[in-house]
Scaffold this motif. Structure first.
Motif, PDB file in Angstrom:
ATOM      1  N   GLU A 155       0.832  -1.389   0.017  1.00  0.00           N
ATOM      2  CA  GLU A 155       0.012   0.034  -0.160  1.00  0.00           C
ATOM      3  C   GLU A 155       0.872   1.254  -0.012  1.00  0.00           C
ATOM      4  O   GLU A 155       1.948   1.492   0.650  1.00  0.00           O
ATOM      5  N   VAL A 156       0.583   2.231  -0.715  1.00  0.00           N
ATOM      6  CA  VAL A 156       1.149   3.470  -1.022  1.00  0.00           C
ATOM      7  C   VAL A 156       0.177   4.367  -1.104  1.00  0.00           C
ATOM      8  O   VAL A 156      -1.020   4.349  -1.329  1.00  0.00           O
ATOM      9  N   GLN A 157       0.640   5.557  -0.913  1.00  0.00           N
ATOM     10  CA  GLN A 157      -0.363   6.807  -0.735  1.00  0.00           C
ATOM     11  C   GLN A 157       0.424   7.940  -1.709  1.00  0.00           C
ATOM     12  O   GLN A 157       1.355   8.172  -2.043  1.00  0.00           O
ATOM     13  N   ARG A 158      -0.699   8.493  -2.455  1.00  0.00           N
ATOM     14  CA  ARG A 158      -0.733   9.502  -3.200  1.00  0.00           C
ATOM     15  C   ARG A 158      -1.624  10.935  -3.080  1.00  0.00           C
ATOM     16  O   ARG A 158      -2.849  10.588  -2.642  1.00  0.00           O
ATOM     17  N   LYS A 159      -1.068  12.127  -3.151  1.00  0.00           N
ATOM     18  CA  LYS A 159      -1.978  13.162  -2.924  1.00  0.00           C
ATOM     19  C   LYS A 159      -2.806  13.519  -4.189  1.00  0.00           C
ATOM     20  O   LYS A 159      -1.980  13.663  -5.279  1.00  0.00           O
ATOM     21  N   THR A 160      -3.827  13.575  -4.298  1.00  0.00           N
ATOM     22  CA  THR A 160      -4.745  13.726  -5.553  1.00  0.00           C
ATOM     23  C   THR A 160      -5.624  15.148  -4.940  1.00  0.00           C
ATOM     24  O   THR A 160      -5.674  15.635  -3.804  1.00  0.00           O
ATOM     25  N   LYS A 161      -6.505  15.551  -5.928  1.00  0.00           N
ATOM     26  CA  LYS A 161      -7.230  16.811  -5.917  1.00  0.00           C
ATOM     27  C   LYS A 161      -8.277  16.564  -4.877  1.00  0.00           C
ATOM     28  O   LYS A 161      -8.693  17.586  -4.430  1.00  0.00           O
ATOM     29  N   PRO A 176      -6.775   2.628  -9.769  1.00  0.00           N
ATOM     30  CA  PRO A 176      -5.843   3.756 -10.133  1.00  0.00           C
ATOM     31  C   PRO A 176      -4.790   3.523 -10.747  1.00  0.00           C
ATOM     32  O   PRO A 176      -4.164   2.310 -10.477  1.00  0.00           O
ATOM     33  N   ALA A 177      -4.039   4.599 -11.799  1.00  0.00           N
ATOM     34  CA  ALA A 177      -2.747   4.171 -12.542  1.00  0.00           C
ATOM     35  C   ALA A 177      -1.763   3.944 -11.407  1.00  0.00           C
ATOM     36  O   ALA A 177      -1.614   4.837 -10.306  1.00  0.00           O
ATOM     37  N   VAL A 178      -0.816   3.080 -11.545  1.00  0.00           N
ATOM     38  CA  VAL A 178       0.297   3.069 -10.522  1.00  0.00           C
ATOM     39  C   VAL A 178       1.449   3.377 -11.570  1.00  0.00           C
ATOM     40  O   VAL A 178       1.622   2.887 -12.900  1.00  0.00           O
ATOM     41  N   ARG A 179       2.135   4.588 -11.041  1.00  0.00           N
ATOM     42  CA  ARG A 179       3.192   5.284 -11.700  1.00  0.00           C
ATOM     43  C   ARG A 179       4.342   4.744 -11.075  1.00  0.00           C
ATOM     44  O   ARG A 179       4.628   4.149 -10.018  1.00  0.00           O
ATOM     45  N   PRO A 180       5.801   5.132 -11.767  1.00  0.00           N
ATOM     46  CA  PRO A 180       6.957   4.506 -11.301  1.00  0.00           C
ATOM     47  C   PRO A 180       7.234   5.183 -10.139  1.00  0.00           C
ATOM     48  O   PRO A 180       7.673   4.497  -9.221  1.00  0.00           O
ATOM     49  N   ASP A 181       6.952   6.672  -9.630  1.00  0.00           N
ATOM     50  CA  ASP A 181       7.057   7.012  -8.315  1.00  0.00           C
ATOM     51  C   ASP A 181       6.129   6.237  -7.274  1.00  0.00           C
ATOM     52  O   ASP A 181       6.794   6.161  -6.083  1.00  0.00           O
TER      53      ASP A 181
END
Length: 263
Positions: free
Chosen positions: A139-145, A191-196
């Protein structure tokens, strides 16, 4: 109306151009090359250009795709060369084919990424990659709008390998003694998984944290082959359709030529 599909790159410093920057540069290139573009209707007509799954800003790419609509027929290779000459070095048109099939975007189901981790040893990277692949979920977190979003970065990754650097032909980063190259094959999921996101996952499972930002390049994108685990060329079906049509046309012309079939 003729439709042409193009493959283009973002190399060197131009990896830092945004998608909107590329759109403006490409539309200027269309005008310089005098491409007979089809335009949309309405009060503000714009050239009919369809972009598919553009790479994030700051990411290099060898495999970006778009489609344009023309009002007159043009040879794809001639058009490719004209557009390539009209774009700055680093934004290069590397392939062109007439669209003979539908659903280009539907054939972009996975990407191959290369991550250059300076200041990180190959041994540490391999340990982190093994831990990541061994986990059922990461599990990772990403900031979205809409705020912070938590999602699984592991399920989208079908391949993760580590190797030593072989030099840097593009000259984006200096060759350092402590450096590792990660190669990822990532499915395009929601949701899309990006390299970062994968880097965040490596930090979560193995505390792998590069001291400088990773240099990220998309090497390929296309349809994911379940049997071989590879990413196939999304323009191949169009090339095959063009070849088949040319063969059929030649056979028909031969059969209908004066004297055909006579002894």
């Amino acid at each position: 109306m003729q439709r042409i599909r193009l493959r283009y790159t973002k190399r060197g410093r131009l990896r830092f151009t945004s998608h909107r920057d590329f759109q403006r540069a490409f539309e200027r290139a269309l005008r310089r090359a005098e491409v007979p573009m089809a335009y949309s209707a309405g009060f503000t007509p714009h050239p009919k250009v369809s972009y598919a799954n553009a790479a994030p800003t700051g990411t290099g790419s060898e495999a970006e795709y778009l489609e344009i609509a023309l009002t007159q027929t043009r040879d794809p290779e001639t058009l490719r060369a004209l557009l390539d000459e009209s774009l700055p070095a680093g934004l290069d048109i590397t392939d062109a084919v007439e669209a003979r099939t539908s659903g280009l975007a539907d054939r972009l189901t996975a990407s191959v990424w290369e991550l250059r981790l300076e200041g990180v040893t190959v041994e540490d990277s391999k340990k982190a990659a093994d831990a990541f692949l061994a986990a059922e979920t990461v599990e990772v977190q990403r900031k979205t709008k809409n705020g912070i979003r938590t999602f699984d970065a592991r399920s989208a990754v079908t391949e993760l390998t580590v190797s030593s650097p072989q030099g840097d032909p593009q000259g984006d980063r200096p060759l350092d003694s402590a450096c590792a190259i990660l190669r990822l094959v990532v499915r395009h999921v929601t949701p899309a998984v990006r390299p970062d996101d994968v880097l965040s996952g490596l930090r979560a499972v193995a505390d792998l944290a590069p001291p400088v930002p990773a240099a990220v390049t998309r090497l390929a994108q296309g349809l994911f082959d379940e049997e071989s685990g590879t990413v196939t060329d999304p323009l191949a079906p169009d090339r095959e359709a063009v070849t088949a049509a040319s063969t059929t046309a030649a056979a028909t012309a031969s059969a209908t030529a004066p004297g055909a079939g006579t002894a």
